[in-house]
Design an enzyme around this catalytic site. Structure first.
Site, PDB file in Angstrom:
ATOM      1  CD  GLU A  47       2.872  -2.453   4.854  1.00  0.00           C
ATOM      2  OE1 GLU A  47       3.763  -3.101   4.811  1.00  0.00           O
ATOM      3  OE2 GLU A  47       2.286  -2.117   3.764  1.00  0.00           O
ATOM      4  CG  ASP A  48       1.183  -6.688   6.673  1.00  0.00           C
ATOM      5  OD1 ASP A  48       0.800  -5.845   6.093  1.00  0.00           O
ATOM      6  OD2 ASP A  48       1.965  -7.464   5.971  1.00  0.00           O
TER       7      ASP A  48
END
Ligand code: MN
Length: 736
Positions: A93-94
């Site tokens: 996600e990051d």
């Protein structure tokens, strides 16, 4: 990223390694030799991917995944695959790392779990039903892999533990969401300690004062409690030893949140909560002797102390659906206080503390394990998700009410056991048997007696469902079913019926419009919906077909809308603008008092906030911003459902405005008491009373007074003075 702080890089690297090593240490017993290599690789990947990233607290980001992994092992009891996933849970996600890369490096299983975690993470923003939808997605992964949810709970627990460094509005939102969804979910999965901690943390951030007060009092009474507990357990300890039991026994304090709940529910101060702790006896014993041993211990305990027969709970013979097993009794101590005693084995204790993972571990080992209720529950959730096509928010609410409720055990005529939530009716039971049986149900026989559909079932009832081919479900049924299975089935059937009727309604509308030389277009429908204040086209057609809206009114609609075309309020759009206006104006906090010219606000009637209270603003559709107390009973729901409409708010000091609040007082009915009270209020403190209501009964009087105060300080000064009035026993603030 520019490094604005002075950071000792080497020290930080050492700290990261130290934390990882501590994780390895606790994970060791769960690992096979080849696991450690994979774990190291996951750690390397996560720490290089998150390199340079920091949490809001300023700490290196990698601390977070390491902690989540640690929680997964020590507090949930998960194994190697989960630890790897926890370490990598924010990577896709990051950072730039892709799912494919994870799949190549760690295999399909890990990739699938990470995918699940990525999909359900974070974006609880912008949009009413977004969060509910995400939650629904999360539950869908139950069908895929339970570990996704367990790691998600670990993630949430660590975020709650480190909530301090986030801004206030985020704190409120995350805390509410946690209480609304994660705590009940943890409870349902049998993670008792995590559930209690989440609830405590929720209280800490939404009602800091109460939290601090109770925490301090628990701490202050520690020594006295220890003396009491030691004396209480002494004879039990001796007797258990004499009979050759291997055991531990200790007093465990209840959670701050549950104490607070008790204080609120019973309207009593901390000092009067009698069960601040429970005594827990944990036996080390072979599985086949468990039940007999627990009852033997029960008999020893009740040899010394008299039990309260109403408070005996046998969750060993009938475990809770989340797998909880234990024998609870409440006994009278020599000092005249009720004390709860919990009796269980080491296995039961581990299941109670660590929930699903432990449950599963033991299930493999013990063939004679009695009941697989948690699996039943997971299966139920799956069917529910498969059949549910209603609006996401409604779904979550239904689901939640199922999570919270306790259970009743009901028998079929053949003696099969069914578990239903507390409050379930004969109709719920019918739907539990089969949805066809439910749809045709006309009543039931309980223990040979005939009862109606809405009859509430009691523990141990034996129920025979009566059906008729002619039966058709109706709207009223929704009022007395409590299981989501029954609800959603009934709604489905009703919806089909509504659709058929709505089709007729649509024809009527088309005909009417034709007479007005209009086509049925989406704009026209939109205008019609606004005009008749209905939500969906189906709803509108249905109402027209049923005659709730008369066809002739369509004509009227045309002539009226032509006139005030401008004044049609497009609710959704003006509303979005209102939010933007408020949020754009001030990035951080709405100052109540100063910003009056910018936005209009009102004080919520449900909790009557006064200056000094912890508050937040809530953007409403038609009434501007409403200010609520963070401890308002509605706040959890508002914040978790409509997080994007929450505005931070703070009081500015202002003496000239008075705020309405309520005081409830209880006292002995003494001549002149009321006079004394009103004298203090209006003469000494110059407070305006708006209304006062008094009720006397057998020498006790109870009064409610609504009055105008300046702020919380003013109010507490008043309460202090009133407490000193001779005859007053109790004074408390109340809302609305
Ligand atoms: Mn995370």
């Amino acid at each position: 990223m520019e490094n604005s702080m002075m950071v000792d890089e080497q020290a930080e690297k050492n700290e990261i390694l130290r934390r990882y090593k501590s994780l390895l240490r606790v994970a060791k017993p769960y690992l096979k030799p080849e696991d450690e290599v994979n774990l190291n690789r996951a750690f390397e990947l996560a720490s290089s991917a998150h390199q340079g990233m920091r949490r809001k607290s300023g700490e290196p980001y990698i601390f977070h995944p390491i902690e989540v992994a640690q929680i997964s092992v020590t507090e949930i009891g998960l194994g190697a695959t989960s630890i790897i996933c926890a370490l990598l849970h924010d990577v896709v996600e990051d950072t730039d790392i892709t799912l494919d890369y994870i799949k190549n490096e760690f295999g399909l299983k890990v990739a699938k779990i990470i995918d699940g975690l990525t999909k359900i993470s974070g974006v609880f923003e912008y949009g009413t039903s977004q969060q509910a939808e995400n939650f629904r997605k999360m539950l869908l992964t139950l069908a895929e892999d339970m570990r996704v949810i367990l790691i998600k709970i670990a993630d949430r627990l660590h975020n709650m533990r480190t909530l301090d460094s986030l801004p206030r509005n985020k704190q409120l939102k995350i805390a509410s969401e946690t209480k609304y969804l994660y705590a009940p979910l943890a409870h349902r999965l049998g993670l008792y300690s995590i559930k209690s901690e989440l609830e405590d943390l929720h209280l800490k951030y939404t009602d800091a004062e109460v939290y601090r007060e109770i925490a301090t009092k628990i701490n202050d009474t520690k020594v006295a409690r220890k003396v009491f507990i030691d004396r209480f357990i002494l004879p039990i300890q001796r007797a258990l030893k004499d009979q050759g039991f291997h055991f531990t026994i200790k007093g465990r304090p209840k959670s701050i949140f549950s104490i607070w709940n008790k204080m609120k529910k019973q309207k009593i101060p901390f000092e009067k909560v009698y069960d601040l702790f429970a005594i827990r006896i944990t036996l080390d014993i072979e599985p086949e002797y468990e039940k007999a041993a627990c009852w033997q211990v029960y008999s020893i305990v009740t040899d010394f102390y008299k039990p309260n027969p109403d408070r005996l709970r046998d969750w060993i013979s009938n475990p809770k659906a989340n797998g909880y097993e234990s024998l609870h009794t409440t006994v009278m101590s020599k000092q005249g206080r009720w004390v709860e005693v919990q009796i269980r084995t080491r296995r039961m204790d581990e299941i109670a503390e660590k929930g699903y993972a432990a449950h599963w571990k033991y299930k493999e080992r013990i063939k004679k394990y009695n009941g697989t209720s948690l699996d039943d529950w997971v299966a139920k959730v799956r069917t529910m998700l498969e059949q549910n096509n209603t609006d996401a928010i409604e779904f979550v609410d239904d689901f939640r009410s199922n999570l919270f409720s306790d259970e009743v055990f009901i028998f079929t005529p053949k003696g099969d056991l069914k578990t239903l939530p507390h409050g379930a009716t004969a109709l719920d039971f019918a739907f539990e048997i089969h949805s066809e049986v439910g749809a045709k149900c006309i009543g039931a026989k309980i223990n040979q007696k005939l009862v109606p559909l809405n009859h509430v079932l009691k523990n141990g009832d034996q129920v025979e469902v009566l059906t008729s081919k002619k039966q058709v479900p109706n709207e009223d049924w929704l009022k007395f079913v409590v299981t989501s299975k029954a609800r959603s089935k009934i709604k489905d059937i009703l919806k089909d019926e509504i659709k058929t009727i709505a089709a007729d309604g649509k024809e009527i509308v088309e005909r009417k419009l034709k007479q007005l030389k209009l086509q049925l277009s989406s704009e026209i429908i939109h205008e019609l919906l606004n005009y008749f204040k209905t939500n969906t086209a189906t709803d509108l057609y249905y109402k027209i077909a049923k005659g709730i809206i008369k066809p002739s009114e369509i004509k009227k609609f045309r002539s009226e809308t032509k006139q005030d075309q401008q004044s049609i309020v497009r609710d959704a759009k003006t509303f979005e603008k209102a939010i933007k206006k408020v949020k754009g104006k001030r990035e951080d906090t709405l100052l109540i008092g100063e910003d009056m010219d910018v936005v209009d606000y009102t004080l919520a009637k449900c909790c009557n906030p006064i200056p000094g209270d912890d508050v937040f603003g809530f953007v409403t559709v038609s009434e501007g911003i409403k200010i609520h107390r963070t401890s308002c009973p509605n706040s959890t729901e508002l914040m978790s459902h409509y997080g994007y409409r929450i505005v931070k708010a703070k009081w500015t000091s202002q003496k000239e405005i008075a705020f309405l609040t309520g005081l409830r007082f209880v006292g002995t009915d003494r001549v002149g008491l009321i006079n004394d009270v009103t004298k203090i209020v209006s003469n000494d403190l110059k407070v305006n009373i708006r209304s006062i209501e008094i009720d006397t009964n057998d020498g006790i009087f109870e009064g409610n007074m609504m009055l105008f105060v300046e702020d919380t300080q003013h109010l507490s000064r008043l309460i202090q003075k009133l407490e000193n009035v001779n005859g007053i026993v109790e004074i408390s603030r109340f809302d609305s």
